[in-house]
Design an enzyme around this catalytic site. Structure first.
Site, short mmCIF file in Angstrom:
data_model
loop_
_atom_site.label_atom_id
_atom_site.label_comp_id
_atom_site.label_asym_id
_atom_site.label_seq_id
_atom_site.Cartn_x
_atom_site.Cartn_y
_atom_site.Cartn_z
N LYS A 211 -1.26 -2.44 10.44
CA LYS A 211 -0.60 -1.27 9.85
C LYS A 211 -0.51 -0.08 10.77
O LYS A 211 -1.46 0.28 11.44
CB LYS A 211 -1.36 -0.86 8.59
CG LYS A 211 -1.22 -1.89 7.49
CD LYS A 211 -1.91 -1.41 6.25
CE LYS A 211 -1.58 -2.30 5.08
NZ LYS A 211 -2.31 -1.90 3.89
N GLY A 387 -14.28 1.04 12.71
CA GLY A 387 -13.90 2.35 12.18
C GLY A 387 -14.39 3.49 13.07
O GLY A 387 -13.68 4.48 13.27
P1 AMP Z 1 -5.88 -3.94 12.17
O1 AMP Z 1 -7.16 -4.08 11.42
O2 AMP Z 1 -4.94 -2.94 11.61
O3 AMP Z 1 -6.09 -3.81 13.67
O4 AMP Z 1 -5.11 -5.31 11.96
C1 AMP Z 1 -5.56 -6.55 12.42
C2 AMP Z 1 -4.79 -7.63 11.70
O5 AMP Z 1 -3.40 -7.46 11.93
C3 AMP Z 1 -5.10 -9.03 12.17
O6 AMP Z 1 -5.85 -9.68 11.18
C4 AMP Z 1 -3.74 -9.67 12.36
O7 AMP Z 1 -3.64 -10.94 11.74
C5 AMP Z 1 -2.80 -8.69 11.68
N1 AMP Z 1 -1.45 -8.72 12.26
C6 AMP Z 1 -1.11 -8.61 13.55
N2 AMP Z 1 0.21 -8.74 13.71
C7 AMP Z 1 0.74 -8.91 12.49
C8 AMP Z 1 2.07 -9.12 12.01
N3 AMP Z 1 3.12 -9.16 12.83
N4 AMP Z 1 2.25 -9.26 10.68
C9 AMP Z 1 1.19 -9.22 9.83
N5 AMP Z 1 -0.09 -9.04 10.23
C10 AMP Z 1 -0.30 -8.89 11.55
#
Ligand code: AMP
Length: 410
Positions: A211, A387
């Protein structure tokens, strides 16, 4: 290779006392560590990196002749004793890693614990039972904090991954004792604050993950010092949507579209080069066996979602970091947990590992990605926080650091 490369001598930017400022000989030192390790169903530790990360501080305190009192949480036992979350296996592993006896205390406060600590000799080590067996830990209860503080003469925080929490062992205990940073905490702050405040340039930030809302604060905080921003992962599609393009069924945060457009334009106006994926690996579902295709980003059909950056993007990103002197990477380029969508993340991991640059990888998933790619030894610094890492990169002061004793006020 990035190993050993440190084009910017990391300056000591910590204004707080460190463990080296204390005369520990014969004194009790309460060290808040992060021993929140993963355990399997037989309570075997499956990854002891968090214990190893604290060894520098523990060994220093032993060598200085302190009575070393180690306190941590493990899991979420919800304020009551639960053998599944006992720190006993951690004490056992620590004994092996230190190659010396480690006492295990069956609680973290109370007369029995006091009694154990009273009998300790200089250089002895005790691991207290899980702090979260007491509801006062997460509630930051003052009486609980006082009871913990009464066990020692000094407080040291070496639990970077928990330094953003307002818990008793993080912000309560240091109110009652002289309080300093341990070596791990100090190193985390120096690298992460160093990259935010004074990076050697060109400085390239690579951001990914699910996100955009989770990373927007980092983008805003880096905007005055960064030269290139490379965006991958799910967060890229909110930016692409904001530019007026269709992204099929890819992840988009509708309430962040405007914000994404504003920050992209702001960065461009500052002369920052802003890169988005030019091609993507798409599928109709996250099913590991689902059909996949590689398409240009602007040609993602309805019903399909982008789940990884494509090979052209991996090449573009690898070239974009080639002359960087500092590289910060936070967040995977795709759903790397699934083989079919992991190539982009691993390609970027390898490119970073090969760069002649100071390379800083920010916590959580990205840490896992560089380990899975087999390149962790070639990264200059891998942050141990999730975090907490993001909060420092956002320029926020962590409560667990703010509360430590200032150097000048000693
Ligand atoms: P974050 O905690 O925001 O760094 O998100 C990490 C997560 O983002 C991982 O579990 C990935 O599977 C997910 N992720 C990465 N790229 C995508 C994508 N294109 N669509 C959906 N989820 C994603």
């Amino acid at each position: 290779m990035a190993t050993g490369i440190s084009p910017a001598p990391i300056r000591d930017i910590l204004s707080k006392l460190t463990i080296q400022d204390f005369d520990l000989k014969g004194k009790g030192v309460f060290v808040r560590v992060d021993f929140n390790v993963p355990l399997d169903e037989n309570l075997n530790i499956t990854d002891d990196r968090r214990i190893r990360s604290a060894l520098a501080t523990i060994n220093y305190a032993i060598d200085e002749g302190a009575k070393v009192i180690l306190a941590s949480h493990l899991g979420r036992p919800k304020g009551k004793a639960d053998p599944r979350y006992s720190l006993a296996p951690v004490a056992k592993r620590l004994k092996r890693l230190l190659n010396k006896d480690v006492i295990f205390a069956p609680d973290c406060i109370g007369p029995q614990v006091k009694n154990i600590i009273d009998k300790m000799q200089p250089g002895d080590v005790v691991v207290l039972e899980n702090l979260r067996f007491h509801p006062g830990e997460e509630k930051n209860d003052e009486e609980f904090a006082k009871a913990l503080a009464s066990l020692a003469d000094f407080y040291v925080n070496d639990a970077f991954g928990t330094a953003h929490r307002n818990h008793a062992s993080i912000v309560g205990v240091p109110k009652f004792l002289p309080a300093a940073a341990g070596f791990l905490l100090k190193k985390e702050i120096e690298y992460l604050k160093g990259v935010v405040n004074n990076p050697v340039r060109p400085f390239v930030a690579i951001l990914g993950g699910a996100k955009v809302s989770g990373k927007i604060g980092v983008l805003e905080n880096l905007e005055s010092n960064v030269d290139k921003v490379l965006i991958g992962g799910g967060m890229a599609f909110t930016f692409i949507k904001a530019m007026g393009y269709e992204v099929g069924d890819s992840l988009v945060e509708d309430d962040m579209v405007e914000m994404a457009q504003r920050i992209r334009i702001k960065l461009k106006d500052r002369g920052v080069k802003f890169y988005l994926p030019v091609d993507c690996v798409i599928a109709q579902s996250l099913d590991p066996g689902a059909e996949t295709k590689t398409v240009p980003t602007l040609e993602i059909p309805k019903g399909w979602k982008a789940l990884d950056i494509g090979p052209a993007t991996a090449k573009l990103f690898s070239e974009a970091i080639q002359n960087a002197k500092t590289i910060l990477w936070n967040g995977p380029m795709g759903v790397f947990e699934i083989d079919a969508f992991s190539r982009g993340t691993f390609a970027v991991a390898r490119a970073i590992a090969d760069a002649y640059s100071l390379t800083i990888v920010g916590g959580g998933d990205t840490d896992l990605a560089v380990h899975r790619a087999g390149v962790s030894d070639s990264i200059s610094f891998i942050s141990t926080g999730g975090g907490a890492t993001l909060q420092l990169l956002e320029g926020k002061e962590l409560p667990g650091i703010a509360v430590l004793t200032d150097k000048k006020s000693e």
